[in-house]
Design a protein around this motif. Structure first.
Motif, PDB file in Angstrom:
ATOM      1  N   VAL A 164       2.535  14.066  -4.113  1.00 49.15           N
ATOM      2  CA  VAL A 164       1.591  14.313  -3.022  1.00 49.15           C
ATOM      3  C   VAL A 164       1.628  15.768  -2.564  1.00 49.15           C
ATOM      4  CG1 VAL A 164       1.377  11.997  -2.094  1.00 49.15           C
ATOM      5  CG2 VAL A 164       3.282  13.415  -1.390  1.00 49.15           C
ATOM      6  N   THR A 165       2.770  16.416  -2.722  1.00 51.64           N
ATOM      7  CA  THR A 165       2.805  17.800  -2.273  1.00 51.64           C
ATOM      8  C   THR A 165       2.325  18.750  -3.348  1.00 51.64           C
ATOM      9  OG1 THR A 165       5.133  17.699  -2.834  1.00 51.64           O
ATOM     10  CG2 THR A 165       4.565  17.623  -0.507  1.00 51.64           C
ATOM     11  N   VAL A 197      -7.785   5.552  -0.668  1.00 51.93           N
ATOM     12  CA  VAL A 197      -7.661   4.676   0.499  1.00 51.93           C
ATOM     13  C   VAL A 197      -8.662   3.528   0.414  1.00 51.93           C
ATOM     14  CG1 VAL A 197      -8.024   4.567   2.977  1.00 51.93           C
ATOM     15  CG2 VAL A 197      -6.715   6.448   2.000  1.00 51.93           C
ATOM     16  N   ALA A 228      -0.634  -3.769  -1.112  1.00 54.08           N
ATOM     17  CA  ALA A 228       0.685  -3.137  -1.010  1.00 54.08           C
ATOM     18  C   ALA A 228       1.289  -2.913  -2.390  1.00 54.08           C
ATOM     19  CB  ALA A 228       1.605  -4.010  -0.163  1.00 54.08           C
ATOM     20  N   LEU A 229       0.983  -3.809  -3.317  1.00 58.44           N
ATOM     21  CA  LEU A 229       1.507  -3.662  -4.671  1.00 58.44           C
ATOM     22  C   LEU A 229       0.979  -2.378  -5.301  1.00 58.44           C
ATOM     23  CD1 LEU A 229       3.258  -5.375  -6.590  1.00 58.44           C
ATOM     24  CD2 LEU A 229       1.143  -6.158  -7.630  1.00 58.44           C
ATOM     25  N   ARG A 249      -0.410   0.218  -3.632  1.00 57.27           N
ATOM     26  CA  ARG A 249      -0.044   1.395  -2.848  1.00 57.27           C
ATOM     27  C   ARG A 249       1.456   1.652  -2.882  1.00 57.27           C
ATOM     28  NH1 ARG A 249      -3.643   0.943   2.686  1.00 57.27           N
ATOM     29  NH2 ARG A 249      -5.655   1.425   1.721  1.00 57.27           N
ATOM     30  N   GLY A 250       2.238   0.617  -3.156  1.00 61.10           N
ATOM     31  CA  GLY A 250       3.680   0.767  -3.110  1.00 61.10           C
ATOM     32  C   GLY A 250       4.184   0.846  -1.689  1.00 61.10           C
ATOM     33  N   ALA A 251       3.332   0.595  -0.727  1.00 58.24           N
ATOM     34  CA  ALA A 251       3.681   0.623   0.691  1.00 58.24           C
ATOM     35  C   ALA A 251       2.469   0.071   1.432  1.00 58.24           C
ATOM     36  CB  ALA A 251       3.994   2.034   1.162  1.00 58.24           C
ATOM     37  N   PRO A 296       3.142   8.692  -1.316  1.00 53.99           N
ATOM     38  CA  PRO A 296       3.714   9.197  -2.575  1.00 53.99           C
ATOM     39  C   PRO A 296       3.789   8.150  -3.680  1.00 53.99           C
ATOM     40  CG  PRO A 296       5.026   9.891  -0.701  1.00 53.99           C
ATOM     41  CD  PRO A 296       3.993   8.967  -0.161  1.00 53.99           C
ATOM     42  N   ILE A 297       4.199   6.910  -3.318  1.00 55.09           N
ATOM     43  CA  ILE A 297       4.329   5.909  -4.376  1.00 55.09           C
ATOM     44  C   ILE A 297       2.960   5.558  -4.964  1.00 55.09           C
ATOM     45  CG2 ILE A 297       5.248   3.652  -4.958  1.00 55.09           C
ATOM     46  CD1 ILE A 297       7.226   3.869  -2.815  1.00 55.09           C
ATOM     47  N   SER A 335       2.234   8.101  -7.641  1.00 53.93           N
ATOM     48  CA  SER A 335       3.039   7.903  -8.844  1.00 53.93           C
ATOM     49  C   SER A 335       2.545   6.701  -9.632  1.00 53.93           C
ATOM     50  CB  SER A 335       4.500   7.663  -8.475  1.00 53.93           C
ATOM     51  OG  SER A 335       4.991   8.739  -7.739  1.00 53.93           O
ATOM     52  N   ARG A 336       2.314   5.596  -8.916  1.00 61.41           N
ATOM     53  CA  ARG A 336       1.907   4.371  -9.604  1.00 61.41           C
ATOM     54  C   ARG A 336       0.555   4.568 -10.275  1.00 61.41           C
ATOM     55  NH1 ARG A 336       4.135  -1.047  -6.589  1.00 61.41           N
ATOM     56  NH2 ARG A 336       6.263  -0.453  -7.060  1.00 61.41           N
ATOM     57  N   ASP A 374      -5.884  15.171   3.784  1.00 59.81           N
ATOM     58  CA  ASP A 374      -5.461  15.254   5.178  1.00 59.81           C
ATOM     59  C   ASP A 374      -5.806  13.947   5.883  1.00 59.81           C
ATOM     60  OD1 ASP A 374      -4.902  15.819   7.786  1.00 59.81           O
ATOM     61  OD2 ASP A 374      -6.656  17.104   8.084  1.00 59.81           O
ATOM     62  N   PRO A 375      -4.833  13.046   6.041  1.00 56.77           N
ATOM     63  CA  PRO A 375      -5.110  11.750   6.668  1.00 56.77           C
ATOM     64  C   PRO A 375      -5.547  11.890   8.122  1.00 56.77           C
ATOM     65  CG  PRO A 375      -2.851  11.862   5.787  1.00 56.77           C
ATOM     66  CD  PRO A 375      -3.427  13.206   5.636  1.00 56.77           C
ATOM     67  N   PRO A 415       9.063  -2.099  -3.251  1.00 57.15           N
ATOM     68  CA  PRO A 415       8.622  -1.365  -2.064  1.00 57.15           C
ATOM     69  C   PRO A 415       8.067  -2.276  -0.978  1.00 57.15           C
ATOM     70  CG  PRO A 415       7.770  -0.342  -4.055  1.00 57.15           C
ATOM     71  CD  PRO A 415       8.371  -1.641  -4.462  1.00 57.15           C
ATOM     72  N   LEU A 416       7.599  -3.476  -1.387  1.00 58.27           N
ATOM     73  CA  LEU A 416       6.995  -4.361  -0.394  1.00 58.27           C
ATOM     74  C   LEU A 416       8.034  -4.931   0.553  1.00 58.27           C
ATOM     75  CD1 LEU A 416       4.573  -6.379  -2.664  1.00 58.27           C
ATOM     76  CD2 LEU A 416       4.384  -4.076  -1.751  1.00 58.27           C
ATOM     77  N   VAL A 451       9.713   8.039   1.968  1.00 55.98           N
ATOM     78  CA  VAL A 451      10.313   7.895   0.641  1.00 55.98           C
ATOM     79  C   VAL A 451      11.030   9.183   0.292  1.00 55.98           C
ATOM     80  CG1 VAL A 451       9.077   6.014  -0.456  1.00 55.98           C
ATOM     81  CG2 VAL A 451       8.001   8.253  -0.231  1.00 55.98           C
ATOM     82  N   TRP A 452      11.026   9.568  -0.973  1.00 53.00           N
ATOM     83  CA  TRP A 452      11.854  10.702  -1.363  1.00 53.00           C
ATOM     84  C   TRP A 452      11.393  12.046  -0.810  1.00 53.00           C
ATOM     85  CZ3 TRP A 452       8.890   7.668  -4.638  1.00 53.00           C
ATOM     86  CH2 TRP A 452       7.712   8.265  -5.096  1.00 53.00           C
ATOM     87  N   ASN A 456       0.592  14.409   8.526  1.00 56.21           N
ATOM     88  CA  ASN A 456      -0.054  14.415   9.839  1.00 56.21           C
ATOM     89  C   ASN A 456      -0.929  13.186  10.014  1.00 56.21           C
ATOM     90  OD1 ASN A 456       1.030  16.678  10.861  1.00 56.21           O
ATOM     91  ND2 ASN A 456      -0.741  17.994  10.494  1.00 56.21           N
TER      92      ASN A 456
END
Ligand code: HEM
Ligand code: FES
Lengths: 388, 456, 163
Positions: free
Chosen positions: A66-67, A153, A171-172, A174-176, A181-182, A185-186, A300-301, C41-42, C75-76, C82
Motif C-alpha cells: 500500500v505504501t 472498495v 472479509a476473505l 479483503r483479509g480484514a 495492505p492484505i 497482497s491477496r 486516500d480513504p 485474518p478473519l 498489520v505489518w 487517514n
C-alpha cells in the motif's frame, strides 16, 4: 550449412516427432466462408499473450504494497519512458481484449457453434470469459491510486450482499473488515498467479477441443443451410465427396457435420488471423504510446472530494447499483450470476440441430435482448457519469 | 414547404431580437395551453410513427434481403409508402406548432430556446430535409433499383440515421427544458442528464409504436383481404408487428426507470410531482396500462397459436394469468386519495389500518419495481414461447378474435403515447425550463429547486 | 477373478485404494494450512485504538465539519492511514460520522447547497442526522465510537454498528 541444419532437424525430429506435430497443427482443414469472423478467437489469443508478456515484465518493477505500489508506478511514469509504454500496452490490450472476447462470444453464439458436439468448447469459453473479467477487475486494484482504491472498495463490497455468508466473503477477499495492505497482497496474488494458473490451462483445453472437433465456422458452409432456401437443391452428402479430417470427428447431425468446402489452416486462415491480430496490436501500441496508462493521486480513504468512477467494463453493473433500490440490492449479484449460469446452460437448452441464426429466433431474440440490456445500461451509465 | 422548414430555424434566430420580450400575457394562457397540449399530442402520435417507420423500414428491408423473404420486402415497402404519405402531415403540424403557437403565444420562450438550442435546432431542420428526400428516394426507387439492392439498402440506412438524429436533436431541446445544464457548452447541452435516457426511451418507444400500429393496420387489411396471398401476408405482418412491438416495449421498464432516476437526481421537483404529486395518478394509470398492453399481447400469442393448434398456447395462457396478477399488483395505489401529496398534507400518511390513507402494497419500492421486473420477465417468456410455437403456425388462417386483439393493441399504444406525452409536458410545471423559466412569466426566475426530502 | 472371495481385496483393488488414500492424505495436509492461512485474518481481533481528533469547540452548529485522523493499519506496515471524521453539532447533541457510505462504501461528502450528505457513486443521500434519506444506501451513515474530554474529541477506529 543447409545440410547441417536439415540434419539437425532430422536428429530433433527423430527424438520429438516435431515434424508430424507441426504438420498436424498447420495443415488442418478449416471452412472457407466467413473466415474473417473466425479471426476473433486467435485475436483473443494474441491479446491475452500480450497480457502475459507485458504482465511478466511489469512484475520486474511493481511492488504490491500500500505504501509503495503507487510509488513504484509513479517512478515508472516519471523516469522510465519504455516502462510506461509496457504498462500502457498492458492496460490497452486488456481493454481491447475484453471487447474482442465479447465479439468472439457473440459470433460463436450467432453461428450456433456451441451445438453438439462442441458444447464443451462453449463451456470452457464461458469459463475463460469469467476469468478474463476477473483478471480485469483484480488488475484494476493494483496501482493503488484513487481510482484503484475505490474500485477495490466497491468491488469487494458487492459480495457482502450475498445472503448469510456475505460479510465473510468480503472479509476473505479483503483479509480484514476494511480494504488495506492484505487486500492488495491477496489481489496481487490472485491477479498474477491464481487466475492465470487456471486461465492458461483452460485456454489449452479450449484449443484442444477446437482441434478435436474442427472449426464449425458458420451455417453458410453447410448443407443444412440449403434446406430452408426456396428453389435451391441441397448439395450432395459427404459420402459422395471426399471429406477431410477432423470432420466429422464426433457424432453430429448429418446436415451440419462437414463443411462443403475447406482449405488449409496455414497459410489461408493464419493470413487473416495475422492481419487482424497485427492491426489490433498496432492499435494497442498507438494507444499505449499516445495515451498510456493513467495514474491518479495516491489512495486516500479520507477524501471527501474525489468522485469514484468505475472502469468502463464495470459500467453496466455500476448502473445497476444506481437503479436497484435499497431493499433489493442482492439483485446486483443475482443478475450477473444468473447471466453466467444461463450462458453455461445454453448448449444444453438450445439442442436442436438448426444452426442458421434466422431459423433460431427462440434463442436469438432473448440473446439480442440481453445484449441490448447491457448496451443500454452502459449508455445510461456513461450519460450519468458525464453529468456528475 | 420543406425548404421553408429548413430555413425556419435560422430565420427565427435572426428575428429573436425584434420579438417582444414578453408574450401576450394573462388573457388566454389556459386556452393556449390546451391548444398546445392537444397539438403536441397529435404531433407526438404522428411524428413518432413516421420516425419509427423510417428506422424500422430499412431494418426490415435488410432482414428480407438477408433471408431472401418476399414478405419482409413487401412490408418494408409498405412502411416506405406510409412515410411518404404521412411525412407531410407530421411536418405541417410541427410547423404549425412552432409558428403559430410557440412563437405567437410564448415568444420569449421560443427566442430563448432558439438561442440556447441553436445548433440542435439547426441540425434538426436539416434532418427534416434529409429525411424527406431520402424517404422519397427510398420509396420510389424500390422497383427500379431491385438489381442494386445494396445501394438501395444504403439509402434506407441513411434514412434511418437521419430519423434517429432528428429524434435525438429534438430530445436535446426537450430534455434541456427538464434538466438544464450549462447551455454555453454544446456538448454538455447535447448530453444533458436526461437527454440520453429520453432519446433511448423515445427511440425504443417509436419503434414499438410503429410495430403495434402496423399490426392493427394489417389486422384491418386481413379482415378485408380477398386473395389467399394477401391473407397470408397480412396475417404474418400483423403477428410480426405485434411481436416486434412487444420486444421493444420489453426494454422500456429498464429505460423508463433510469430516466425517472435521472429526473430524481437532477430535477427533484418534477420527480416529486410525478411520483407523489398531482401527476402521480397519471403515473399509476401508465404502469397499469403497460400491464394491460403486455397482457393483450400475451393473449394474442396464446390465441394465435391455439388457432393452428401449435404447441405452447397452454403455457402462454399461464403466462397471461401471471400477467394479470402482476398488473393487479402494479395498479395498487399508494395513496388512497388523489395523491400522496394531498394525503400527506391532510396528515393521513399512515397505513390505512391505522386510520390513514396509505396502502403499503402500492409503494414504489419494492412493489412497483418488482412488478416492472415481472412484467419484463413474463413478457420475455411469452415472446420466447410464441417464437417456439411459430413453426406450427400456418399463415392466413387467423380468426377474427386475433385481429381484434391487434386493433385493440394499436389503441392501447396510442393511449400510452398520449399518456407519456402528457406526463412529459406537465412534469416541468410550473416551469417551462425547469428552475429557470415559468409558463406564466416566461422569464428567468431564480433557481428555486425544492430541497430533496425523504422519499417515503 | 470370479473364484475369489468377494470380501477380500484383490491386489488391484488394493492398489486403487492405496492411490486414493495417498492422494487424500496429500490433499488434506496441503488443504488445512492453506485454508487456515486464508481465513486467519478473519479471526484476528482488530485492535481498538483511541486517537485525538482535536478541539471541537469551534465547530459551528448545524454544519458538519470534517477532520482527518490517522490510524494504524493493524498489520505489518508502520504507515498510518487517514480516515475522515465528520463532527456534527446540533444544539447540545454531538454526532461523529464517518465518510463511509453504507451502500458500497464510497466516500460520502457534505453538500452545503443540498444540506445533506451526498454519496457521489450512486447518489445516496443522508440527512444531517445521518439517516439514509435517498438513493440506494440501506443503512444510516456509520458513527464512530467516541468520547469527549471537555471540548477535545477522541475517536476509536470502530463504528457503533457493523456495516
Ligand atoms: C481467452 C479467451 C479465449 C480464447 C483465447 C479463445 C480462442 C479461440 C480460438 C482461437 C478459436 C478458433 C477460432 C474462432 O472460431 O474464432 C475459438 C473457437 C471457439 N470459441 Fe473461443 N476463445 C476464448 C474465449 C471464448 C469465449 C468467451 C467463448 C464463449 C463463451 C468461446 C467459445 C468458442 C467456441 C464455441 C468456439 C468454436 C467456434 C467454432 O467451432 O465455430 N471462446 N476460441
Ligand atoms: S456507494 Fe454510496 S450510494 Fe452507492
Amino acid at each position: 550449412m543447409r545440410r547441417r541444419l536439415s540434419a539437425a532437424y532430422e536428429w530433433f525430429d527423430e527424438r520429438t516427432a516435431i515434424r508430424s506435430l507441426l504438420r498436424k497443427g498447420l495443415y488442418e482443414a478449416v471452412p472457407v466462408r466467413g473466415a474473417w469472423f473466425y479471426t476473433l478467437g486467435s485475436a483473443t489469443l494474441v491479446l491475452i499473450i500480450l497480457q502475459l508478456v507485458t504482465g511478466i515484465f511489469l512484475t520486474l518493477l511493481f511492488v504490491p504494497s500500500v505504501t509503495e505500489a503507487w510509488q513504484s508506478l509513479n517512478y515508472l511514469k516519471e523516469h522510465d519512458a519504455f516502462g510506461s509504454i509496457v504498462r500502457g500496452i498492458h492496460l490497452w490490450s486488456a481493454y481491447i481484449l475484453l471487447f474482442v472476447i465479447g465479439l468472439h462470444m457473440v459470433r460463436t453464439f450467432f453461428s450456433g457453434s456451441y451445438k453438439r458436439p462442441r458444447e464443451l468448447n462453449w463451456v470452457t469459453g464461458v469459463g475463460l470469459f469469467v476469468l478474463v473479467l476477473g483478471m480485469a477487475i483484480t488488475g484494476a486494484f493494483l496501482p493503488w491510486d484513487q481510482a484503484a482504491y475505490w474500485t477495490a472498495v466497491v468491488v469487494t463490497n458487492i459480495p457482502a450482499y450475498t445472503p448469510f455468508i456475505g460479510s465473510f466473503i468480503r472479509a476473505l477477499w479483503r483479509g480484514a473488515d476494511t480494504v488495506g495492505p492484505i487486500t492488495l497482497s491477496r489481489t496481487f496474488g490472485i491477479h498474477v498467479w491464481l487466475l492465470p494458473a487456471i486461465l492458461f490451462p483452460l485456454i489449452g483445453a479450449h484449443l484442444a477441443l477446437l482441434r478435436k472437433h474442427g472449426e464449425f465456422g458458420s451455417y453458410i458452409n453447410y448443407r443444412g443451410a440449403y434446406k430452408s432456401r426456396e428453389g435451391v437443391d441441397v448439395p450432395p452428402a459427404p459420402a459422395q465427396r471426399p471429406i477431410e479430417p477432423p470432420y466429422p470427428a464426433a457424432p453430429s447431425e448429418e446436415l451440419w457435420a462437414a463443411p462443403l468446402q475447406t482449405e488449409d489452416f496455414y497459410p489461408h486462415q493464419t493470413f487473416k488471423d495475422g492481419i487482424v491480430s497485427a492491426a489490433l496490436v498496432i492499435v494497442v501500441f498507438i494507444l499505449a504510446v499516445a495515451i498510456g496508462a493513467p495514474l491518479e493521486a495516491i489512495a486516500d480513504p479520507a477524501t471527501t472530494s474525489y468522485t469514484p468512477v468505475p472502469e468502463w467494463f464495470f459500467l453496466p453493473l455500476d448502473e445497476l447499483l444506481v437503479l436497484v433500490p435499497q431493499q433489493l440490492i442482492p439483485l446486483v449479484l443475482v443478475l450477473p450470476t444468473g447471466g453466467v449460469l444461463l450462458l453455461l446452460a445454453l448448449p444444453f437448452i438450445d439442442r436442436g440441430p438448426e444452426r442458421n441464426p434466422f431459423e433460431r429466433p427462440a434463442v436469438m431474440v432473448p440473446g439480442a435482448f440481453a445484449v441490448l440490456f447491457v448496451v443500454i445500461l452502459t449508455l445510461l451509465g456513461s450519460g450519468r457519469l458525464f453529468n456528475l | 414547404m420543406i425548404a421553408l422548414l429548413a430555413l425556419i430555424a435560422p430565420a427565427f434566430h435572426g428575428l429573436q431580437t425584434q420579438l417582444p420580450a414578453q408574450a401576450p400575457q394573462g388573457n388566454n394562457i389556459v386556452g393556449a395551453q390546451i391548444a398546445i397540449g392537444s397539438l403536441f399530442s397529435l404531433h407526438i402520435l404522428i411524428a413518432g410513427l413516421v420516425s419509427g417507420a423510417a428506422e424500422l423500414g430499412p431494418a426490415i428491408e435488410f432482414l428480407g434481403y438477408v433471408r431472401q423473404r418476399r414478405n419482409y420486402d413487401r412490408l418494408a415497402h409498405g412502411l416506405g409508402r406510409f412515410i411518404t404519405y404521412y411525412f407531410s402531415v407530421s411536418s405541417t403540424i410541427a410547423i404549425l406548432l412552432i409558428t403559430v403557437l410557440l412563437v405567437g403565444f410564448w415568444g420569449h420562450f421560443w427566442t430563448t430556446i432558439v438561442t440556447i438550442g441553436w445548433w440542435p435546432l439547426f441540425i434538426e431542420a436539416w434532418t427534416f430535409v434529409l429525411q424527406v428526400s431520402l424517404a422519397y428516394l427510398w420509396y420510389y426507387t424500390w422497383e427500379p433499383m431491385r438489381a442494386f439492392k445494396g445501394v438501395h439498402m444504403a439509402i434506407g440506412g441513411l434514412l434511418a440515421v437521419a430519423s434517429f438524429l432528428q429524434v435525438y436533436m429534438i430530445d436535446v431541446i426537450a430534455s434541456y427544458m427538464l434538466t438544464p445544464t450549462n447551455p454555453q457548452n454544446p456538448v454538455r447541452l447535447a448530453l444533458n442528464p436526461t437527454s440520453y435516457p429520453l432519446t433511448v426511451h423515445r427511440t425504443v418507444g417509436n419503434l414499438a409504436y410503429i410495430g403495434f400500429a402496423f399490426g392493427g393496420f394489417c389486422a384491418i387489411r386481413y379482415l378485408r383481404a380477398k386473395t389467399a396471398e394477401n391473407k397470408r401476408f397480412y396475417d404474418w405482418a400483423g403477428s410480426f408487428g405485434l411481436l416486434w412491438g412487444v420486444s421493444m416495449t420489453l426494454l422500456q421498464p429498464v429505460v423508463g426507470y433510469s430516466y425517472a432516476k435521472e429526473i430524481q437526481l437532477h430535477s427533484y421537483g418534477s420527480w416529486y410531482k410525478m411520483m407523489f404529486g398531482s401527476l402521480s395518478p397519471v403515473f399509476l394509470w401508465q404502469i397499469t396500462l403497460l400491464g394491460i398492453m403486455f397482457l393483450t399481447a400475451t393473449l394474442y400469442f396464446a390465441r394465435r397459436l391455439r388457432t393452428d393448434e401449435a404447441r405452447g398456447s397452454g403455457i402462454l395462457k399461464l403466462l397471461a394469468v401471471g400477467m394479470v396478477l402482476t398488473t393487479l399488483l402494479a395498479a395498487q395505489p399508494y395513496a388512497l386519495g388523489f395523491s400522496y401529496e394531498t394525503v400527506a398534507a391532510a396528515g393521513l400518511n399512515r397505513p390505512f389500518w391505522d386510520g390513514g390513507l396509505i396502502n403499503p402494497l402500492g409503494s414504489m419500492i419494492p412493489w412497483k419495481v418488482l412488478a416492472l421486473m415481472f412484467y419484463t420477465l413474463i413478457a420475455i417468456a411469452a415472446v420466447v414461447w410464441y417464437l417456439r410455437g411459430l413453426p406450427g403456425v400456418v399463415w392466413g388462417s387467423a380468426r377474427r378474435g386475433e385481429q381484434r386483439i391487434l386493433m385493440l393493441m394499436t389503441i392501447l399504444t396510442m393511449l400510452m403515447m398520449v399518456t407519456m406525452g402528457f406526463i412529459r409536458e406537465n412534469g416541468r410545471g410550473p416551469y417551462l425550463i425547469s428552475g429557470e423559466m415559468t409558463i406564466q412569466g416566461q422569464q428567468a426566475v431564480p433557481s428555486a429547486q425544492p430541497t430533496p426530502q425523504s422519499s417515503p | 477373478m470370479g473364484h475369489r472371495d468377494p470380501r477380500r481385496l484383490s491386489r488391484r483393488q488394493f492398489g486403487v485404494l492405496g492411490t486414493q488414500v495417498s492422494g487424500a492424505v496429500i490433499a488434506v495436509l496441503l488443504g488445512i494450512p492453506i485454508v487456515g492461512f486464508l481465513i486467519s485474518p478473519l479471526f484476528r481481533q482488530q485492535q481498538a485504538v483511541w486517537r485525538k481528533v482535536g478541539d471541537i469547540a469551534g465547530v459551528p452548529d448545524g454544519e458538519p465539519t470534517k477532520f482527518e485522523v490517522a490510524f494504524p493499519q493493524d498489520v505489518w506496515t508502520t504507515a498510518e492511514e487517514n480516515l475522515a471524521v465528520y463532527v456534527v453539532k446540533t444544539g447540545d447533541n454531538t454526532k461523529v460520522f464517518s465518510n463511509v457510505c453504507t451502500h458500497m462504501q464510497c466516500p460520502v461528502r457534505w453538500e452545503t447547497a443540498l444540506h445533506q450528505f451526498l454519496c457521489p457513486c450512486h447518489g445516496g443521500l443522508y440527512d444531517i442526522n445521518g439517516a439514509n434519506v435517498g438513493g440506494p444506501p440501506p443503512k444510516p451513515l456509520p458513527q464512530y465510537v467516541h468520547r469527549t474530554d471537555g471540548t477535545t474529541l477522541f475517536v476509536q477506529n470502530r463504528f457503533t454498528e457493523e456495516i
